[in-house]
Design a protein around this motif. Structure first.
Motif, short mmCIF file in Angstrom:
data_model
loop_
_atom_site.label_atom_id
_atom_site.label_comp_id
_atom_site.label_asym_id
_atom_site.label_seq_id
_atom_site.Cartn_x
_atom_site.Cartn_y
_atom_site.Cartn_z
N THR A 48 0.83 -1.38 0.05
CA THR A 48 0.45 0.03 0.10
C THR A 48 0.70 1.33 0.10
N ASN A 49 0.25 2.31 -0.95
CA ASN A 49 1.69 3.69 -0.98
C ASN A 49 1.18 4.30 0.77
N GLY A 50 2.22 4.40 0.89
CA GLY A 50 2.55 5.50 2.03
C GLY A 50 2.67 4.76 3.76
N SER A 51 3.06 3.19 3.48
CA SER A 51 3.28 2.38 4.36
C SER A 51 5.05 2.41 4.41
N VAL A 52 5.30 1.97 5.57
CA VAL A 52 5.87 2.23 5.96
C VAL A 52 7.04 1.14 6.87
N ILE A 53 8.04 0.92 5.89
CA ILE A 53 9.07 -0.76 6.26
C ILE A 53 10.22 -0.53 6.49
N GLN A 54 10.82 -1.46 7.77
CA GLN A 54 11.84 -0.97 7.82
C GLN A 54 12.77 -2.41 7.52
N TRP A 55 13.89 -2.67 6.71
CA TRP A 55 14.74 -3.90 6.52
C TRP A 55 15.38 -4.26 7.10
N GLN A 77 12.11 2.97 4.78
CA GLN A 77 11.72 3.92 3.80
C GLN A 77 9.64 3.58 3.46
N VAL A 78 9.77 4.21 2.72
CA VAL A 78 7.79 5.02 3.04
C VAL A 78 7.63 4.20 0.99
N LEU A 79 6.97 3.41 1.08
CA LEU A 79 6.38 2.68 -0.27
C LEU A 79 5.56 3.91 -0.92
N GLN A 80 5.90 3.85 -2.66
CA GLN A 80 5.04 4.92 -3.21
C GLN A 80 5.37 4.25 -4.40
N ASP A 81 4.37 5.24 -5.38
CA ASP A 81 4.43 4.58 -6.66
C ASP A 81 4.28 3.16 -6.96
N ILE A 138 6.93 -0.47 -8.54
CA ILE A 138 7.36 -0.05 -6.94
C ILE A 138 8.40 1.04 -6.79
N ALA A 139 8.40 1.42 -6.03
CA ALA A 139 9.19 3.22 -5.26
C ALA A 139 9.51 2.85 -3.77
N TRP A 140 10.41 2.46 -3.29
CA TRP A 140 10.95 2.87 -1.61
C TRP A 140 11.94 4.00 -2.03
N ASN A 141 11.24 5.32 -1.05
CA ASN A 141 11.70 6.94 -0.68
C ASN A 141 12.31 5.89 0.48
N MET A 142 13.24 6.60 1.11
CA MET A 142 14.15 6.67 2.20
C MET A 142 14.59 7.17 2.99
N LEU A 143 14.32 6.60 3.82
CA LEU A 143 13.17 7.98 5.48
C LEU A 143 14.89 7.67 6.62
N GLU A 144 15.37 6.29 7.22
CA GLU A 144 16.85 6.50 7.37
C GLU A 144 16.98 5.19 7.46
N GLY A 145 18.07 5.48 7.89
CA GLY A 145 18.91 4.33 7.43
C GLY A 145 20.49 4.14 7.18
N ASP A 146 21.30 3.09 6.89
CA ASP A 146 22.94 3.44 6.13
C ASP A 146 22.75 4.05 5.54
N TYR A 148 24.40 9.16 0.94
CA TYR A 148 23.47 9.72 -0.08
C TYR A 148 22.45 10.15 0.46
N LYS A 149 21.78 11.71 -0.43
CA LYS A 149 20.25 12.34 -0.40
C LYS A 149 18.97 12.10 -0.63
N ASN A 150 18.41 12.20 -0.31
CA ASN A 150 17.29 12.45 -1.75
C ASN A 150 17.12 10.96 -2.11
N THR A 151 17.38 9.31 -1.34
CA THR A 151 17.13 8.11 -2.14
C THR A 151 16.44 7.73 -2.10
N LEU A 152 16.09 7.52 -3.58
CA LEU A 152 14.85 6.63 -4.43
C LEU A 152 14.86 5.47 -4.67
#
Length: 151
Positions: free
Chosen positions: A52-59, A72-76, A84-92, A97-101
């Motif tokens: 689902t778009n907007g869901s937040v998952i930690q791997w 990451q937040v799921l989008q698109d 599927i696209a995942w936008n990075m919220l936090e992590g290694d 890097y920034k603005n990682t998709l």
């Protein structure tokens, strides 16, 4: 100094079926732990629901022998395009890097399904390495998932 947007892309033929790939990655990420244990060790849902778009998952995953985490937040998510696209919220990854998709999509060309991984990012520091290891991780992950499906 402003950083420049960068992009890495890899495309892999996937003989186990693009629909199967998309279904597993989008809606059944917990199965990926069983299918590729050397790559993915954990997948925790923090918000929303899988697929689902907007869901937040930690791997929790391993790249080059080193355990890493990514929230990451799921989008698109697009079932028809198998994207599927995942936008990075936090992590290694955000240490370098920034603005990682990260985007994955499946397309069929002449009867063959291809999985395409795209990493869009900006280097935080010009001396940081580009995420080639991560791209290789996705290539190996895709091949291991295919081998698992063919079992």
């Amino acid at each position: 100094m402003a950083s420049l947007p960068c992009k890495l892309i890899a495309q892999i033929a996937f003989k186990a079926g693009g629909d199967v790939f998309h279904e597993l990655v989008a809606n059944k990420p917990l199965h990926l732990i069983k299918a590729t244990p050397s790559k993915i060790q954990a997948c925790e849902l923090h918000q929303g629901s899988y697929g689902t778009n907007g869901s937040v998952i930690q791997w929790t995953y391993t790249v080059d022998g080193k355990e890493q985490k990514a929230k990451q937040v799921l989008q698109d998510i697009d079932k028809e395009k198998k994207q599927i696209a995942w936008n990075m919220l936090e992590g290694d990854l955000l240490e370098l890097y920034k603005n990682t998709l990260i985007t994955v999509h499946v397309e069929t060309k002449e009867g063959i399904d291809f999985v395409t991984w795209t990493i869009d990012y900006e280097l935080l520091n010009a001396d940081n390495p580009h995420p080639i290891s991560l791209l290789n991780f996705f290539i190996e992950f895709t091949k291991e998932l295919e081998a698992h499906i063919f079992g």
